[in-house]
Motif scaffolding. Structure first.
Motif, PDB file in Angstrom:
ATOM      1  N   ASP A 131      16.576   3.152 -31.423  1.00 31.81           N
ATOM      2  CA  ASP A 131      16.192   3.983 -32.565  1.00 31.81           C
ATOM      3  C   ASP A 131      16.291   5.445 -32.144  1.00 31.81           C
ATOM      4  OD1 ASP A 131      15.733   2.028 -34.403  1.00 31.81           O
ATOM      5  OD2 ASP A 131      13.560   2.165 -34.367  1.00 31.81           O
ATOM      6  N   VAL A 132      16.830   6.274 -33.023  1.00 35.32           N
ATOM      7  CA  VAL A 132      17.023   7.687 -32.728  1.00 35.32           C
ATOM      8  C   VAL A 132      16.224   8.511 -33.726  1.00 35.32           C
ATOM      9  CG1 VAL A 132      18.707   9.524 -32.359  1.00 35.32           C
ATOM     10  CG2 VAL A 132      19.363   7.137 -31.955  1.00 35.32           C
ATOM     11  N   THR A 133      15.408   9.417 -33.204  1.00 40.47           N
ATOM     12  CA  THR A 133      14.646  10.346 -34.038  1.00 40.47           C
ATOM     13  C   THR A 133      14.784  11.743 -33.442  1.00 40.47           C
ATOM     14  OG1 THR A 133      12.633   9.859 -32.787  1.00 40.47           O
ATOM     15  CG2 THR A 133      12.950   8.641 -34.842  1.00 40.47           C
ATOM     16  N   VAL A 134      14.181  12.712 -34.119  1.00 41.63           N
ATOM     17  CA  VAL A 134      14.153  14.083 -33.626  1.00 41.63           C
ATOM     18  C   VAL A 134      12.762  14.367 -33.082  1.00 41.63           C
ATOM     19  CG1 VAL A 134      14.478  16.516 -34.213  1.00 41.63           C
ATOM     20  CG2 VAL A 134      15.842  14.761 -35.366  1.00 41.63           C
ATOM     21  N   VAL A 154       5.239  17.631 -42.056  1.00 43.01           N
ATOM     22  CA  VAL A 154       5.160  16.305 -42.692  1.00 43.01           C
ATOM     23  C   VAL A 154       6.468  15.560 -42.511  1.00 43.01           C
ATOM     24  CG1 VAL A 154       4.944  15.100 -44.895  1.00 43.01           C
ATOM     25  CG2 VAL A 154       3.397  16.981 -44.355  1.00 43.01           C
ATOM     26  N   LEU A 155       7.578  16.246 -42.724  1.00 42.21           N
ATOM     27  CA  LEU A 155       8.886  15.615 -42.544  1.00 42.21           C
ATOM     28  C   LEU A 155       9.066  15.123 -41.109  1.00 42.21           C
ATOM     29  CD1 LEU A 155      11.110  18.231 -44.436  1.00 42.21           C
ATOM     30  CD2 LEU A 155      10.420  15.977 -45.273  1.00 42.21           C
ATOM     31  N   ALA A 156       8.633  15.927 -40.166  1.00 42.89           N
ATOM     32  CA  ALA A 156       8.762  15.548 -38.758  1.00 42.89           C
ATOM     33  C   ALA A 156       7.965  14.296 -38.436  1.00 42.89           C
ATOM     34  CB  ALA A 156       8.314  16.703 -37.873  1.00 42.89           C
ATOM     35  N   SER A 157       6.820  14.162 -39.086  1.00 44.26           N
ATOM     36  CA  SER A 157       5.919  13.046 -38.803  1.00 44.26           C
ATOM     37  C   SER A 157       6.279  11.775 -39.559  1.00 44.26           C
ATOM     38  CB  SER A 157       4.478  13.436 -39.155  1.00 44.26           C
ATOM     39  OG  SER A 157       4.054  14.541 -38.376  1.00 44.26           O
ATOM     40  N   SER A 158       7.177  11.882 -40.531  1.00 49.08           N
ATOM     41  CA  SER A 158       7.488  10.728 -41.382  1.00 49.08           C
ATOM     42  C   SER A 158       8.962  10.363 -41.318  1.00 49.08           C
ATOM     43  CB  SER A 158       7.080  11.018 -42.827  1.00 49.08           C
ATOM     44  OG  SER A 158       7.691  12.203 -43.316  1.00 49.08           O
ATOM     45  N   GLN A 159       9.579  10.583 -40.170  1.00 49.30           N
ATOM     46  CA  GLN A 159      11.004  10.313 -40.023  1.00 49.30           C
ATOM     47  C   GLN A 159      11.332   8.822 -40.146  1.00 49.30           C
ATOM     48  OE1 GLN A 159      13.017  12.432 -36.666  1.00 49.30           O
ATOM     49  NE2 GLN A 159      10.978  13.268 -36.296  1.00 49.30           N
ATOM     50  N   ARG A 160      12.469   8.551 -40.775  1.00 51.47           N
ATOM     51  CA  ARG A 160      13.030   7.198 -40.773  1.00 51.47           C
ATOM     52  C   ARG A 160      14.085   7.166 -39.666  1.00 51.47           C
ATOM     53  NH1 ARG A 160      13.922   3.004 -44.758  1.00 51.47           N
ATOM     54  NH2 ARG A 160      12.782   4.251 -46.277  1.00 51.47           N
ATOM     55  N   PRO A 161      13.869   6.389 -38.594  1.00 50.61           N
ATOM     56  CA  PRO A 161      14.816   6.412 -37.478  1.00 50.61           C
ATOM     57  C   PRO A 161      16.209   5.956 -37.903  1.00 50.61           C
ATOM     58  CG  PRO A 161      12.762   5.325 -36.861  1.00 50.61           C
ATOM     59  CD  PRO A 161      12.717   5.498 -38.336  1.00 50.61           C
ATOM     60  N   LEU A 162      17.200   6.471 -37.196  1.00 48.25           N
ATOM     61  CA  LEU A 162      18.576   6.020 -37.361  1.00 48.25           C
ATOM     62  C   LEU A 162      18.934   5.163 -36.152  1.00 48.25           C
ATOM     63  CD1 LEU A 162      21.270   6.283 -38.988  1.00 48.25           C
ATOM     64  CD2 LEU A 162      21.871   8.151 -37.431  1.00 48.25           C
ATOM     65  N   ALA A 163      19.525   3.998 -36.394  1.00 47.65           N
ATOM     66  CA  ALA A 163      19.978   3.162 -35.292  1.00 47.65           C
ATOM     67  C   ALA A 163      21.149   3.841 -34.586  1.00 47.65           C
ATOM     68  CB  ALA A 163      20.393   1.791 -35.798  1.00 47.65           C
TER      69      ALA A 163
END
Length: 237
Positions: A131-134, A154-163
């Protein structure tokens, strides 16, 4: 002619709420809007999912893709009822090309150094498909520098990971070859090198506008984004 439904496809590390200001404006103008949650598990799978959403829309569709969502609509946009494409800070892939290949020809943005790789709890995980996030602390600066700081947090805390797989899979179609398209370059983007956006659009023959914006152009410049979408709508009528 039937007014098109606007289908808004979000990017990596995000969800459909990233379109909230644009969605609100379009709804107030009387449009039907569909903003699906993209699984972000694979480029091919995500495109197939969005294509299924589009097929379930009764009538014409204007398909909008932000960032990674641009790569998704490049394939999903081949659905028969898609009448126009809109790319926002996005990837206009060529058939047979991956995200990694398109980006590889240009200097790195700030995103690479901010990425975090973690084992996925899902069944599609192996050591080559994390899983990849920022990084949460770097997200506001890298992705959303001109967005309200509280919202960026909020956006940073609610990321949808990218495979991780999504970076290497190759596009199986290029809808821009047969569908009219519009595009936005975010000229202050530090997530995707703006030259990657420009190159993809020029190669596809897509007219584009430049907005002095961070990657999250639909949050920081929703009125301008809606104007571009309306141009695409007018072309379907």
């Amino acid at each position: 002619m039937t007014r098109p439904t606007i289908v808004l496809v979000h990017g990596a590390f995000a969800d459909a709420s990233s379109y909230a200001p644009v969605t609100s404006r379009l709804l107030k103008k009387g449009f039907k809007v569909v903003a699906p949650g993209v699984p972000n598990r694979s480029l091919l799978g995500d495109a197939a999912y969005v294509a299924s959403v589009v097929r379930n829309v009764d009538g014409p569709v204007v398909l909008v893709g932000h960032s990674y969502g641009g790569a998704v609509i490049t394939m999903a946009g081949t659905e028969e009822n898609v009448k126009a494409l809109v790319y926002l800070s996005g990837y206009a892939l060529e058939e047979g090309e991956s995200l990694g290949e398109l980006q590889g020809g240009f200097p790195d943005s700030k995103l690479g150094a901010a990425l975090v790789y973690t084992p996925s709890p899902l069944a599609d995980y192996d050591e080559k498909n994390p899983d990849v996030t920022v990084d949460v602390d770097k997200f506001p600066e890298v992705v959303a520098a001109d967005v309200d700081p509280d919202l960026a947090a909020v956006l940073a805390s609610s990321q949808r990971p990218l495979a991780g797989l999504a970076f290497a899979e190759k596009a199986t179609a290029a809808a821009w070859r047969t569908k009219p398209a519009w595009a936005v370059v975010s000229s202050s983007d530090t997530t995707i090198n703006p030259d990657v956006e420009r190159f993809g659009y020029r190669r596809a023959g897509i007219d584009f506008v430049e907005i002095d914006s961070s990657h999250m152009v639909m949050l920081s410049h929703p009125d301008e984004v809606v104007d571009i979408i309306l141009q695409a709508v007018e072309a379907t009528e």
